[in-house]
Design an enzyme around this catalytic site. Sequence first.
Site, PDB file in Angstrom:
ATOM      1  N   SER A  58       0.796  -1.220   0.000  1.00 58.82           N
ATOM      2  CA  SER A  58       0.000   0.000   0.000  1.00 58.82           C
ATOM      3  C   SER A  58       0.827   1.266   0.000  1.00 58.82           C
ATOM      4  O   SER A  58       0.283   2.346  -0.114  1.00 58.82           O
ATOM      5  CB  SER A  58      -0.932   0.018   1.208  1.00 58.82           C
ATOM      6  OG  SER A  58      -0.169  -0.170   2.380  1.00 58.82           O
ATOM      7  N   HIS A  79       1.509   3.991   6.684  1.00 54.74           N
ATOM      8  CA  HIS A  79       0.912   4.881   5.702  1.00 54.74           C
ATOM      9  C   HIS A  79       1.348   6.297   5.997  1.00 54.74           C
ATOM     10  O   HIS A  79       2.022   6.563   6.977  1.00 54.74           O
ATOM     11  CB  HIS A  79      -0.621   4.789   5.749  1.00 54.74           C
ATOM     12  CG  HIS A  79      -1.145   3.513   5.180  1.00 54.74           C
ATOM     13  ND1 HIS A  79      -2.399   3.035   5.455  1.00 54.74           N
ATOM     14  CD2 HIS A  79      -0.583   2.604   4.358  1.00 54.74           C
ATOM     15  CE1 HIS A  79      -2.578   1.903   4.813  1.00 54.74           C
ATOM     16  NE2 HIS A  79      -1.489   1.613   4.153  1.00 54.74           N
ATOM     17  N   ASP A 120      -7.607   6.024   4.740  1.00 54.40           N
ATOM     18  CA  ASP A 120      -7.671   4.773   5.499  1.00 54.40           C
ATOM     19  C   ASP A 120      -8.865   4.636   6.399  1.00 54.40           C
ATOM     20  O   ASP A 120      -8.910   3.717   7.206  1.00 54.40           O
ATOM     21  CB  ASP A 120      -6.415   4.655   6.366  1.00 54.40           C
ATOM     22  CG  ASP A 120      -5.182   4.435   5.527  1.00 54.40           C
ATOM     23  OD1 ASP A 120      -4.085   4.659   6.052  1.00 54.40           O
ATOM     24  OD2 ASP A 120      -5.344   4.042   4.372  1.00 54.40           O
TER      25      ASP A 120
END
Lengths: 257, 175
Positions: free
Chosen positions: B48, B87, B120
């Site tokens: 990701s 992330h 997210d």
Amino acid sequence: MHSAVVRVQNVFGFFTTVAFCVAAVIALSTFIHPQTPSASVRLRNVQVVRGRPHYYSYKKEEYAHIKFDLDTDLSTLFNWNTKQVFLYLKAIYPSTKPDTPPSEAIIWDAILASDSAPWHQNHYIHPNPKAKATSKGKPKGKGKGKSQPVVPESPHPRGELHLANQKPKYQITDISGQLQNRTDVVLELGWNVQPWVGALVWANKLDMGMWKGLKGGMSERFGFPEIGKVRRGEDLGTEKGKEGHRLEVGGEQPRKA
Amino acid sequence: MNSTPSVRRWLSELLQIAYAIATILMLWATLRVVTGSPHPILTVSSESMEPTFYRGDIILLWNRQHYIDVGDIPVVWFPGRSLPMVHRAIKVIHQDEGESDNSTARQLILTKGDNNDLDDTSLYPNGRAFVHREEIVGLVRAYIPYLGRLSLVVKDQPWILYASLAGMLAVGKLL
């Protein structure tokens, strides 16, 4: 003492030590490469609209749509140890209560890849107004097998961006649901240099040795206006990032709450 | 060497192994204290964050920065989850908790992977829209590419670890 296993062990240990030293030297060499980044950010238009900006918004809220101009020269950020530069433009707006730090939100980002990075679909391709509208990346004919995607060239050297009236990638919302009539909002450019090996560095405002601080990079202060009606034909859509084309098969799937 | 009783010899070998293990454990504990993070070294296991981080990259964390800025890369580990999420923070809001005491102002952080189209929020538990600072186990400050590939293989097939451990012990005994 001279068995094969011991010899293999010695070779492997020596290889590890040498590899570690080479990696450390490469990582440290980034800091002696001179950098002179400069940027100029201007606000083009800001509108506050009431609607549902996110896929998970279950009620209408106020969101801001900010269009901007960006001229920047970040070519000196790229050295032999640079894999990519993650460039982003953030909006900083103060919170409603005093003594609380201001809130920040990224409205636009781009992944600038260096020449040594293998091609990835998320790499930012500078829009080229002069390029012919060719079919981007579609393989011509019915050739079997993979064909290399046609990557349009950027009109500027690597690291230079000149964008006018750029649409944002993300809308700004606030947790209070209210955004109109806020003052002292400012747009600021930031980046994250990703090396091939070593430390990640973020934008520096101050001079650090061979690295000059960023010149410019902040817009004038402005305010969020009142909620305006969306004029007919007005495009409040966001710019779709390249990552929007990634197949989700096998990737992280949104989980049902 | 043949004059010492075998039990004592065996015990001294055991001591050498115990020294080695204790040194590694203490180095790891020191690293945890210095960085302030419970997991200072991690392997990236999802795609990701491509092309920033690929599967198999090793990331080094630093957890002594209290205020998260947008553009930072926090590692978010929700309690009860088996894996953390690496992330990028794209939004940071400070929400005032108390009346006039600003030291309780809470940071709310929204993250999004560089390779994900959406933020997210759908991956957070229980309908939450933001991450709190205490759920972040560190910010990525440095990384080493490719080195963690072996650990990913071992994660998927743990028998490799047991087999190689048994193999190493056998080779050590034979020499």
